[in-house]
Design a protein around this motif. Structure first.
Motif, mmCIF file in Angstrom:
data_model
loop_
_atom_site.group_PDB
_atom_site.id
_atom_site.type_symbol
_atom_site.label_atom_id
_atom_site.label_comp_id
_atom_site.label_asym_id
_atom_site.label_seq_id
_atom_site.Cartn_x
_atom_site.Cartn_y
_atom_site.Cartn_z
ATOM 1 N N TRP A 1 5.076 -1.838 -3.894
ATOM 2 C CA TRP A 1 5.169 -3.267 -3.679
ATOM 3 C C TRP A 1 6.414 -4.031 -4.151
ATOM 4 O O TRP A 1 6.861 -3.670 -5.433
ATOM 5 C CB TRP A 1 4.041 -4.162 -4.234
ATOM 6 N N GLN B 1 3.067 -10.785 -1.116
ATOM 7 C CA GLN B 1 3.741 -9.652 -1.738
ATOM 8 C C GLN B 1 4.227 -8.844 -0.565
ATOM 9 O O GLN B 1 3.358 -8.889 0.454
ATOM 10 C CB GLN B 1 2.932 -8.895 -2.732
ATOM 11 N N ILE B 2 5.558 -8.393 -0.483
ATOM 12 C CA ILE B 2 5.806 -7.426 0.688
ATOM 13 C C ILE B 2 6.105 -6.157 0.198
ATOM 14 O O ILE B 2 6.559 -6.092 -0.864
ATOM 15 C CB ILE B 2 6.936 -7.745 1.376
ATOM 16 N N HIS C 1 5.992 -1.423 1.313
ATOM 17 C CA HIS C 1 6.057 -0.446 2.307
ATOM 18 C C HIS C 1 5.229 0.820 1.859
ATOM 19 O O HIS C 1 5.168 1.028 0.637
ATOM 20 C CB HIS C 1 7.665 -0.106 2.647
ATOM 21 N N PRO D 1 6.217 -1.462 6.946
ATOM 22 C CA PRO D 1 5.992 -2.679 6.024
ATOM 23 C C PRO D 1 4.627 -3.397 5.988
ATOM 24 O O PRO D 1 3.696 -3.288 6.866
ATOM 25 C CB PRO D 1 6.643 -3.606 6.950
ATOM 26 N N LEU E 1 2.110 -6.423 4.193
ATOM 27 C CA LEU E 1 1.887 -7.599 3.495
ATOM 28 C C LEU E 1 0.657 -7.819 2.824
ATOM 29 O O LEU E 1 -0.319 -7.843 3.471
ATOM 30 C CB LEU E 1 2.259 -8.906 4.268
ATOM 31 N N LEU F 1 8.651 -7.625 11.227
ATOM 32 C CA LEU F 1 8.765 -8.353 9.910
ATOM 33 C C LEU F 1 10.151 -8.853 10.025
ATOM 34 O O LEU F 1 10.424 -9.956 9.614
ATOM 35 C CB LEU F 1 8.924 -7.212 8.786
#
Length: 65
Positions: free
Chosen positions: A6, A21-22, A24, A30, A32, A49
């Motif tokens: 994160w 928060q984004i 992977h 990706p 979120l 995204l």
């Protein structure tokens, strides 16, 4: 889902009660989430995204605020 890396939360001006928060996954997908609901995840593609970020930068989502 595998472990997610994160980024620091992006918090609004309401005292930090609503943060996005984004991150992977290990596979690079990706993801979120809102920090108030950390188990509810939205997954997307890199293109999805990218399209969202570009639309926000162009002001196309301002009517949602």
């Amino acid at each position: 889902m595998s472990e997610i890396c994160w980024q620091e939360p992006l918090c609004g001006g309401n005292g930090g009660n609503t943060c996005l928060q984004i991150g992977h996954t290990a596979a690079g997908t990706p993801v979120l989430r809102e920090t108030t609901h950390p188990t509810e995840l939205i997954t997307t593609t890199h293109q999805g995204l990218s399209n969202l970020i570009k639309a926000a930068k162009r002001g196309e989502l301002d009517h949602l605020l």
